[in-house]
Design an enzyme around this catalytic site. Sequence first.
Site, PDB file in Angstrom:
ATOM      1  N   ASN A  12       0.866  -1.180   0.000  1.00  0.00           N
ATOM      2  CA  ASN A  12       0.000   0.000   0.000  1.00  0.00           C
ATOM      3  C   ASN A  12       0.902   1.229   0.000  1.00  0.00           C
ATOM      4  O   ASN A  12       1.516   1.548   1.011  1.00  0.00           O
ATOM      5  CB  ASN A  12      -0.891  -0.044   1.250  1.00  0.00           C
ATOM      6  CG  ASN A  12      -1.707   1.217   1.431  1.00  0.00           C
ATOM      7  OD1 ASN A  12      -1.784   2.057   0.524  1.00  0.00           O
ATOM      8  ND2 ASN A  12      -2.328   1.349   2.597  1.00  0.00           N
ATOM      9  N   LYS A  14       0.000   4.249  -0.189  1.00  0.00           N
ATOM     10  CA  LYS A  14      -0.658   5.415   0.432  1.00  0.00           C
ATOM     11  C   LYS A  14      -0.483   6.641  -0.476  1.00  0.00           C
ATOM     12  O   LYS A  14      -0.457   6.487  -1.698  1.00  0.00           O
ATOM     13  CB  LYS A  14      -0.121   5.625   1.853  1.00  0.00           C
ATOM     14  CG  LYS A  14      -0.195   4.334   2.682  1.00  0.00           C
ATOM     15  CD  LYS A  14       0.080   4.516   4.143  1.00  0.00           C
ATOM     16  CE  LYS A  14      -0.041   3.174   4.857  1.00  0.00           C
ATOM     17  NZ  LYS A  14       0.157   3.271   6.294  1.00  0.00           N
ATOM     18  N   HIS A  99      -9.272   1.193   5.385  1.00  0.00           N
ATOM     19  CA  HIS A  99      -7.984   1.394   6.043  1.00  0.00           C
ATOM     20  C   HIS A  99      -8.169   2.326   7.237  1.00  0.00           C
ATOM     21  O   HIS A  99      -8.972   3.261   7.186  1.00  0.00           O
ATOM     22  CB  HIS A  99      -6.965   1.991   5.062  1.00  0.00           C
ATOM     23  CG  HIS A  99      -5.564   1.933   5.593  1.00  0.00           C
ATOM     24  ND1 HIS A  99      -5.098   2.815   6.543  1.00  0.00           N
ATOM     25  CD2 HIS A  99      -4.544   1.082   5.342  1.00  0.00           C
ATOM     26  CE1 HIS A  99      -3.841   2.505   6.838  1.00  0.00           C
ATOM     27  NE2 HIS A  99      -3.482   1.454   6.122  1.00  0.00           N
ATOM     28  N   GLU A 101      -6.500   4.690   8.323  1.00  0.00           N
ATOM     29  CA  GLU A 101      -6.266   6.116   8.058  1.00  0.00           C
ATOM     30  C   GLU A 101      -7.533   6.770   7.516  1.00  0.00           C
ATOM     31  O   GLU A 101      -7.767   7.957   7.756  1.00  0.00           O
ATOM     32  CB  GLU A 101      -5.078   6.278   7.094  1.00  0.00           C
ATOM     33  CG  GLU A 101      -3.765   6.001   7.805  1.00  0.00           C
ATOM     34  CD  GLU A 101      -2.666   5.442   6.928  1.00  0.00           C
ATOM     35  OE1 GLU A 101      -2.751   5.524   5.700  1.00  0.00           O
ATOM     36  OE2 GLU A 101      -1.692   4.899   7.508  1.00  0.00           O
ATOM     37  N   GLU A 169      -4.639  -4.780  10.875  1.00  0.00           N
ATOM     38  CA  GLU A 169      -3.596  -3.772  11.011  1.00  0.00           C
ATOM     39  C   GLU A 169      -3.804  -3.007  12.322  1.00  0.00           C
ATOM     40  O   GLU A 169      -4.630  -2.073  12.367  1.00  0.00           O
ATOM     41  CB  GLU A 169      -3.653  -2.771   9.855  1.00  0.00           C
ATOM     42  CG  GLU A 169      -3.430  -3.386   8.495  1.00  0.00           C
ATOM     43  CD  GLU A 169      -2.933  -2.350   7.488  1.00  0.00           C
ATOM     44  OE1 GLU A 169      -1.876  -2.595   6.884  1.00  0.00           O
ATOM     45  OE2 GLU A 169      -3.577  -1.299   7.331  1.00  0.00           O
ATOM     46  N   GLY A 175       3.416   2.356  10.701  1.00  0.00           N
ATOM     47  CA  GLY A 175       4.409   3.409  10.532  1.00  0.00           C
ATOM     48  C   GLY A 175       5.203   3.725  11.784  1.00  0.00           C
ATOM     49  O   GLY A 175       5.864   4.766  11.859  1.00  0.00           O
ATOM     50  N   SER A 214       4.147  -2.084  10.133  1.00  0.00           N
ATOM     51  CA  SER A 214       5.599  -2.155  10.304  1.00  0.00           C
ATOM     52  C   SER A 214       6.198  -3.494   9.872  1.00  0.00           C
ATOM     53  O   SER A 214       7.158  -3.975  10.487  1.00  0.00           O
ATOM     54  CB  SER A 214       5.994  -1.821  11.752  1.00  0.00           C
ATOM     55  OG  SER A 214       5.674  -0.467  12.040  1.00  0.00           O
TER      56      SER A 214
HETATM   57  O1  LIG Z   1      -0.856   0.810   6.919  1.00  0.00           O
HETATM   58  C1  LIG Z   1      -0.131  -0.060   6.485  1.00  0.00           C
HETATM   59  C2  LIG Z   1      -0.450  -0.763   5.238  1.00  0.00           C
HETATM   60  O2  LIG Z   1      -1.761  -0.546   4.841  1.00  0.00           O
HETATM   61  C3  LIG Z   1       1.128  -0.413   7.170  1.00  0.00           C
HETATM   62  O3  LIG Z   1       2.025   0.620   7.018  1.00  0.00           O
HETATM   63  P1  LIG Z   1       3.572   0.425   7.480  1.00  0.00           P
HETATM   64  O4  LIG Z   1       4.043  -0.858   6.858  1.00  0.00           O
HETATM   65  O5  LIG Z   1       4.272   1.637   6.931  1.00  0.00           O
HETATM   66  O6  LIG Z   1       3.557   0.359   8.966  1.00  0.00           O
END
Ligand SMILES: O=C(CO)COP(=O)(O)O
Length: 254
Positions: A12, A14, A99, A101, A169, A175, A214
């Site tokens: 992803n 983003k 997601h 976010e 997740e 992150g 992560s």
């Molecule tokens: O949100 C994520 C994938 O959708 C995970 O992000 P990271 O791998 O950067 O922690």
Amino acid sequence: MPASRRVLIAGNWKMNGLKSSLAEIEALAAGYDGDLKAKLDLLVCPPATLLISAAERLAGSGVQLGGQNCHPAPAGAHTGGISAEMLKDAGVTSVIVGHSERRTNLSESDAVVMAKVKAAWCFGLLPIVCVGETAEERDAGEAVGVVTRQVHQSLPEGCTASNLVIAYEPVWAIGTGRTPTPEDVANIHGTIRSVLKSQFGAEADGIRILYGGSVKPDNAATLMAVADVDGALVGGASLKAADFLAIARATPAR
Ligand SMILES: O=C(CO)COP(=O)(O)O
């Protein structure tokens, strides 16, 4: 292990990636070699602006292309929206929905996530439905309850091994460089599997449950070996083809 639970390593991107990043897409296409093809599915979800060009670069490579979101409506007056049909038209086969976010920053509810799953199905896309608890919820001992509720309320009737992927997740792991212990991952993935069984019966045994948060080349082997983990949803480490391919290579064969 049902054949439908072939390992899926998904990236992803983003809100990252310009035209120059198409070089990474080309490197992914070149790096998805016979060994990796035999072992797992590889999927990359770049931003919408790159999808059509990425589809051209990935043609014939076997690397799949995904969207990061779709609108619940099929078309119409939704300025800035991207429909499932538009994703399909761009060469996409999967789409991430729900997601954290978007759930957090855009107040996306379970009901909206469910509507997006249905929209994805209308155009033959495979939805990857994200669930996961915040740090506060985990500290309050509510992780299992939150994830159970999200799975229950975000999924429509009719989920099968071939039309649904779940991604667990934990929000606090995204992150941050922090990951749950393998025991914690096994606990939540086992919970998700039983919730799926209560909703969809035997079909649930074949539904893939990814872990995200992560995931890096140096922890992928451990996380991907956990029971009921059928792959990864990778953020930051998917932006560079070398890192993303290293995660795929480190993933144990089944
Ligand atoms: O949100 C994520 C994938 O959708 C995970 O992000 P990271 O791998 O950067 O922690």
